[in-house]
Motif scaffolding. Sequence first.
Motif, PDB file in Angstrom:
ATOM      1  N   HIS A 119       9.543  -4.697  -0.272  1.00 28.99           N
ATOM      2  CA  HIS A 119       8.399  -5.609  -0.477  1.00 28.99           C
ATOM      3  C   HIS A 119       8.901  -6.967  -0.990  1.00 28.99           C
ATOM      4  CE1 HIS A 119       4.305  -6.712  -1.584  1.00 28.99           C
ATOM      5  NE2 HIS A 119       4.468  -6.550  -2.881  1.00 28.99           N
ATOM      6  N   ILE A 120       9.816  -6.924  -1.949  1.00 35.61           N
ATOM      7  CA  ILE A 120      10.374  -8.172  -2.487  1.00 35.61           C
ATOM      8  C   ILE A 120      11.172  -8.877  -1.387  1.00 35.61           C
ATOM      9  CG2 ILE A 120      11.918  -9.177  -4.214  1.00 35.61           C
ATOM     10  CD1 ILE A 120      11.327  -6.820  -6.031  1.00 35.61           C
ATOM     11  N   PHE A 169       1.803   1.920  -3.483  1.00 31.15           N
ATOM     12  CA  PHE A 169       0.667   2.572  -4.149  1.00 31.15           C
ATOM     13  C   PHE A 169       0.605   4.054  -3.768  1.00 31.15           C
ATOM     14  CE2 PHE A 169      -1.512  -1.529  -5.086  1.00 31.15           C
ATOM     15  CZ  PHE A 169      -1.964  -1.226  -6.342  1.00 31.15           C
ATOM     16  N   ALA A 214       5.380  -5.660 -12.984  1.00 30.20           N
ATOM     17  CA  ALA A 214       5.063  -4.382 -12.330  1.00 30.20           C
ATOM     18  C   ALA A 214       6.360  -3.619 -12.043  1.00 30.20           C
ATOM     19  CB  ALA A 214       4.282  -4.624 -11.041  1.00 30.20           C
ATOM     20  N   ILE A 256       6.738  -8.981 -11.013  1.00 31.30           N
ATOM     21  CA  ILE A 256       7.947  -8.673 -11.788  1.00 31.30           C
ATOM     22  C   ILE A 256       7.659  -7.736 -12.980  1.00 31.30           C
ATOM     23  CG2 ILE A 256       9.829  -9.736 -13.134  1.00 31.30           C
ATOM     24  CD1 ILE A 256       9.392 -12.075 -10.947  1.00 31.30           C
ATOM     25  N   TYR A 314      -7.490 -15.328   0.265  1.00 31.24           N
ATOM     26  CA  TYR A 314      -6.994 -15.572  -1.095  1.00 31.24           C
ATOM     27  C   TYR A 314      -8.100 -15.742  -2.122  1.00 31.24           C
ATOM     28  CZ  TYR A 314      -2.501 -15.610   1.040  1.00 31.24           C
ATOM     29  OH  TYR A 314      -1.377 -15.207   1.701  1.00 31.24           O
ATOM     30  N   LEU A 359      -0.772  -3.865 -12.048  1.00 31.02           N
ATOM     31  CA  LEU A 359      -0.981  -3.969 -10.599  1.00 31.02           C
ATOM     32  C   LEU A 359      -2.336  -4.578 -10.272  1.00 31.02           C
ATOM     33  CD1 LEU A 359       0.637  -0.681  -9.274  1.00 31.02           C
ATOM     34  CD2 LEU A 359       1.457  -3.025  -9.016  1.00 31.02           C
ATOM     35  N   LEU A 412      -6.091 -11.783  -4.439  1.00 31.36           N
ATOM     36  CA  LEU A 412      -6.142 -11.559  -2.991  1.00 31.36           C
ATOM     37  C   LEU A 412      -7.470 -10.892  -2.670  1.00 31.36           C
ATOM     38  CD1 LEU A 412      -2.564 -10.055  -2.553  1.00 31.36           C
ATOM     39  CD2 LEU A 412      -3.260 -12.402  -2.133  1.00 31.36           C
ATOM     40  N   GLU A 453       8.683 -10.500   1.158  1.00 33.66           N
ATOM     41  CA  GLU A 453       7.980 -11.697   0.687  1.00 33.66           C
ATOM     42  C   GLU A 453       8.974 -12.854   0.520  1.00 33.66           C
ATOM     43  OE1 GLU A 453       4.935 -11.448   0.964  1.00 33.66           O
ATOM     44  OE2 GLU A 453       4.577  -9.310   0.739  1.00 33.66           O
ATOM     45  N   THR A 502       0.831  -1.208   0.000  1.00 39.06           N
ATOM     46  CA  THR A 502       0.000   0.000   0.000  1.00 39.06           C
ATOM     47  C   THR A 502       0.866   1.259   0.000  1.00 39.06           C
ATOM     48  OG1 THR A 502      -0.171  -0.197   2.383  1.00 39.06           O
ATOM     49  CG2 THR A 502      -2.028  -1.000   1.112  1.00 39.06           C
ATOM     50  N   VAL A 531      -2.778  -7.986  -7.722  1.00 37.91           N
ATOM     51  CA  VAL A 531      -3.527  -8.198  -6.471  1.00 37.91           C
ATOM     52  C   VAL A 531      -4.859  -8.904  -6.708  1.00 37.91           C
ATOM     53  CG1 VAL A 531      -2.459  -6.236  -5.303  1.00 37.91           C
ATOM     54  CG2 VAL A 531      -4.568  -5.890  -6.583  1.00 37.91           C
ATOM     55  N   VAL A 551      -7.988  -6.234  -0.535  1.00 40.57           N
ATOM     56  CA  VAL A 551      -6.717  -5.537  -0.780  1.00 40.57           C
ATOM     57  C   VAL A 551      -6.928  -4.039  -0.605  1.00 40.57           C
ATOM     58  CG1 VAL A 551      -4.975  -4.974  -2.498  1.00 40.57           C
ATOM     59  CG2 VAL A 551      -5.856  -7.278  -2.355  1.00 40.57           C
ATOM     60  N   ILE A 588       9.341  -1.043  -3.022  1.00 44.38           N
ATOM     61  CA  ILE A 588       9.210  -2.281  -3.811  1.00 44.38           C
ATOM     62  C   ILE A 588      10.361  -3.243  -3.452  1.00 44.38           C
ATOM     63  CG2 ILE A 588       9.295  -3.293  -6.126  1.00 44.38           C
ATOM     64  CD1 ILE A 588       7.992  -0.698  -7.158  1.00 44.38           C
ATOM     65  N   SER A 639       1.160 -13.944  -7.291  1.00 41.21           N
ATOM     66  CA  SER A 639       1.482 -12.574  -6.871  1.00 41.21           C
ATOM     67  C   SER A 639       2.947 -12.258  -7.162  1.00 41.21           C
ATOM     68  CB  SER A 639       1.235 -12.386  -5.382  1.00 41.21           C
ATOM     69  OG  SER A 639      -0.086 -12.688  -5.075  1.00 41.21           O
ATOM     70  N   TRP A 640       3.795 -13.233  -6.935  1.00 45.55           N
ATOM     71  CA  TRP A 640       5.235 -13.015  -7.151  1.00 45.55           C
ATOM     72  C   TRP A 640       5.505 -12.756  -8.633  1.00 45.55           C
ATOM     73  CZ3 TRP A 640       9.446 -12.398  -4.064  1.00 45.55           C
ATOM     74  CH2 TRP A 640      10.707 -12.533  -4.650  1.00 45.55           C
TER      75      TRP A 640
HETATM   76  C1  HEM Z   1       5.400  -2.558  -8.441  1.00 46.06           C
HETATM   77  C2  HEM Z   1       4.730  -2.239  -7.437  1.00 46.06           C
HETATM   78  C3  HEM Z   1       4.040  -3.197  -6.501  1.00 46.06           C
HETATM   79  C4  HEM Z   1       2.951  -2.876  -5.777  1.00 46.06           C
HETATM   80  C5  HEM Z   1       2.236  -1.538  -5.771  1.00 46.06           C
HETATM   81  C6  HEM Z   1       2.570  -4.037  -5.028  1.00 46.06           C
HETATM   82  C7  HEM Z   1       1.483  -4.099  -4.192  1.00 46.06           C
HETATM   83  C8  HEM Z   1       1.061  -5.208  -3.513  1.00 46.06           C
HETATM   84  C9  HEM Z   1      -0.078  -5.278  -2.644  1.00 46.06           C
HETATM   85  C10 HEM Z   1      -0.996  -4.118  -2.313  1.00 46.06           C
HETATM   86  C11 HEM Z   1      -0.168  -6.546  -2.171  1.00 46.06           C
HETATM   87  C12 HEM Z   1      -1.208  -7.088  -1.209  1.00 46.06           C
HETATM   88  C13 HEM Z   1      -0.630  -7.122   0.163  1.00 46.06           C
HETATM   89  C14 HEM Z   1      -1.627  -7.624   1.163  1.00 46.06           C
HETATM   90  O1  HEM Z   1      -2.719  -7.050   1.226  1.00 46.06           O
HETATM   91  O2  HEM Z   1      -1.327  -8.591   1.867  1.00 46.06           O
HETATM   92  C15 HEM Z   1       0.911  -7.302  -2.747  1.00 46.06           C
HETATM   93  C16 HEM Z   1       1.158  -8.631  -2.504  1.00 46.06           C
HETATM   94  C17 HEM Z   1       2.245  -9.336  -2.971  1.00 46.06           C
HETATM   95  N1  HEM Z   1       3.278  -8.832  -3.743  1.00 46.06           N
HETATM   96 FE1  HEM Z   1       3.371  -6.960  -4.517  1.00 46.06          FE
HETATM   97  N2  HEM Z   1       3.446  -5.053  -5.295  1.00 46.06           N
HETATM   98  C18 HEM Z   1       4.373  -4.587  -6.188  1.00 46.06           C
HETATM   99  C19 HEM Z   1       5.454  -5.299  -6.697  1.00 46.06           C
HETATM  100  C20 HEM Z   1       5.793  -6.591  -6.332  1.00 46.06           C
HETATM  101  C21 HEM Z   1       6.972  -7.288  -6.768  1.00 46.06           C
HETATM  102  C22 HEM Z   1       8.030  -6.686  -7.681  1.00 46.06           C
HETATM  103  C23 HEM Z   1       6.933  -8.528  -6.193  1.00 46.06           C
HETATM  104  C24 HEM Z   1       7.908  -9.664  -6.290  1.00 46.06           C
HETATM  105  C25 HEM Z   1       8.641  -9.938  -7.275  1.00 46.06           C
HETATM  106  C26 HEM Z   1       5.741  -8.621  -5.407  1.00 46.06           C
HETATM  107  C27 HEM Z   1       5.344  -9.726  -4.685  1.00 46.06           C
HETATM  108  C28 HEM Z   1       4.170  -9.843  -3.964  1.00 46.06           C
HETATM  109  C29 HEM Z   1       3.704 -11.051  -3.325  1.00 46.06           C
HETATM  110  C30 HEM Z   1       4.396 -12.409  -3.335  1.00 46.06           C
HETATM  111  C31 HEM Z   1       2.485 -10.735  -2.709  1.00 46.06           C
HETATM  112  C32 HEM Z   1       1.544 -11.701  -1.999  1.00 46.06           C
HETATM  113  C33 HEM Z   1       1.697 -11.740  -0.548  1.00 46.06           C
HETATM  114  C34 HEM Z   1       0.699 -12.723   0.042  1.00 46.06           C
HETATM  115  O3  HEM Z   1       0.329 -13.678  -0.614  1.00 46.06           O
HETATM  116  O4  HEM Z   1       0.307 -12.529   1.158  1.00 46.06           O
HETATM  117  N3  HEM Z   1       5.064  -7.427  -5.508  1.00 46.06           N
HETATM  118  N4  HEM Z   1       1.660  -6.456  -3.560  1.00 46.06           N
END
Ligand code: HEM
Lengths: 515, 172
Positions: free
Chosen positions: A94-95, A34, A118, A116, A308, A192, A199, A98, A31, A196, A202, A91, A111-112
């Motif tokens: 975030h990576i 975002f 993104a 990428i 999920y 994006l 999930l 996770e 968030t 999400v 969100v 970011i 999500s993973w």
């Molecule tokens: C580019 C901008 C990105 C934004 C704005 C973003 C945003 C988000 C958001 C809002 C969530 C939900 C989190 C939650 O409510 O638990 C999420 C989950 C996740 N993101 Fe990103 N993300 C971005 C990039 C990435 C990248 C580059 C990766 C990894 C390569 C990644 C991996 C994940 C994973 C694995 C989850 C799932 C977590 C779960 O299952 O609980 N994200 N992301």
Amino acid sequence: MLNPVKRLYLLLEAWLNISFKEWNPLYHLGTLTFFFFWIALVSGVYLFLFFHGSLDGAYASVERITNEQWYAGGVMRSLHRYSSDAAVATIILHIFREFALGRYRGIRWYSWVTGIPALWMVVLLGITGYWLVWDQLAQYLAIGSALLMDELPIFFGSMSSNFVDGRLNDRFFILIEFLHLLGQPIMLIFVLWFHVRRLSNVNIMPPKGLAIGSLLAMLVLSLIKPATSHPPADLTTLPAVLNLDWFYLNIYPLLDYWTPGQVWALVMGVTVLLMLMPWLPAKKKAPAAVVDLNNCNGCTQCFEDCPYDAISVRARTDGARHEYEVVVDPDLCAACGICVGACISSNPFRKAEPDLHTGIDMPQFPINEVRNLTDTALVALRGDTKIIMFGCQHGVDVDGLEAQDIQGIKLICSGMLPPALVEYALSNGADGVMIAGCRHTDCYCRFGNRWMEQRMASSRHPVLRARAEAERIHIHGGAITDSRAVAKALDEFRQKLSILEKPGPRLDESCVEDE
Amino acid sequence: MKAVWKMNKFIKHTLQIVNYAIFMALVWYFSAAPAYRYLEPNQAVVVISVSHSGELLKPCRKVSAEDLAKLAPNMRKPMDCPRERSPIKIEVSMDGEELFNITAQPPGLFADGSVNVYRSVKVTAGQHHFEVKMNDSVHLQGSRFVASQNIKLEPAQQLLIDFNSEDGFVFK
Ligand code: HEM
């Protein structure tokens, strides 16, 4: 042995927990990213109003924005730059998060993998942004980008030959402007949305306090260190020293040492490696939740609680008088068991049949087994402060905290705990129940401990009934590295219990919560 | 009790500010640092830029009436012109030392596209003698286009050796 990446992450998280608690930025990295994007969007719209989109006019217009209205345009420009940089920083974190917590394999591959592209979109957006200033840095990265593009079999070397004095025209610049202002932001939002999509619940805004703090931080930074340009682009000379933005432009210096083909090989290699990570090695998929319509009244609480979006609702198919039934999509199910805790039928007091069956259950750890384990633990407890401690597979190790008067039961997630089981333990000999999931407000399965806390506080169904004495229940989550803190909390709880009056007589076994 | 609580709150807020400050410092620092030195103080850059089509590998050939008759009616063209072009060879030297030695194959499925070359190299600034040669035909020994010039390069200057078919090589 805990892996060092996870240990490092948990240390950082613990440090930030001291001052931020539930606003811990590490719990809100998605968030926050975002949010920084929203700041960049708003400040970008302002800049657009004063920007001149041509090779001759761009630089001067940015200078005017920066200097002539430093109090407005200058701040907006700095906000635009710093929030974009902050987004890359969040970011990266975030990576890191996770990855460290292992939340990228199994069903989370989606999500993973969608993260990428993104990341690619964000970096490309930054590159075109720096291009628009048309200063020496823009010139440097334009030529570098052209060399990279020429390596692709669609351009055949034709792009870089534009970047010679006298041959460059506005057409290309306008294309970059279009990409930065419209094409790329729309693409990013689209990507994006995919990211999400699987999930539930969100958020795209961080908690208010964290949002205000982050905005203030960006604002203060913009005022004390306003963003500036390099000297204007001039294709007859080159910049000797460049103040690169390493968040976005980190690959360009490689072009001084490697051929464009080698740089592509590195970038694509890293991308492919990241993409494959969820399967290196693949996680053994735990069996998905299974619905048992004989015990399902179609209340849809499991559908509400599934983090999920693996559960959907449809009209009843078995002729029962209930309106709905739920269906689990095994491909989306994270096998967290939160739905079991949400099911009103997961009630251990139901003893009409020898085995306990519920409306939705985990084949690998059915609720009947949870009740059996609780029964065994209750028998094993000794002493004046008998405590049943429910934990989860990802937080603090409850088995390691066992003692004569403490028995631990490890659920899949603390959200799997039906409130009635707490009541059951208390009415069958336990003096207290301690619940230790992941750290407060954080959960490996997104919402497990949040839902559990709300159920215990009677603000979420199924609620803990009032007859379970609140003083005899204590919630204290912790990560795998927090055993000492949780042990301390357990000790304090034990002391508190020792001065409480003994609980009343055993509750009536037939007390089944009404629908 | 109240005082302790207030103290705690104060410490927490101060720590929050410290954490924000660390984040701001990192964002600020990496947004423009560490500086990257692209050119040493005494360096300049030489760029060779050529967009040119090599000569056709084979000349056009008149198709005999017999051969024409064998073709489908819509394919009957009196001249057969193979599209494949010669690769282009470019050599650039500075003070007799080679800067570039490039052989560029024509792009495209039929190797018929025009070649685009853009290469740069860092050199020491100062007075230099540059020579450039280009051969665009496999049928030709030696070079069709040749140029040379003495040029004093200022530090950070970009010397462009540009080619166009009317003027040949131009040093800019
Ligand atoms: C580019 C901008 C990105 C934004 C704005 C973003 C945003 C988000 C958001 C809002 C969530 C939900 C989190 C939650 O409510 O638990 C999420 C989950 C996740 N993101 Fe990103 N993300 C971005 C990039 C990435 C990248 C580059 C990766 C990894 C390569 C990644 C991996 C994940 C994973 C694995 C989850 C799932 C977590 C779960 O299952 O609980 N994200 N992301």
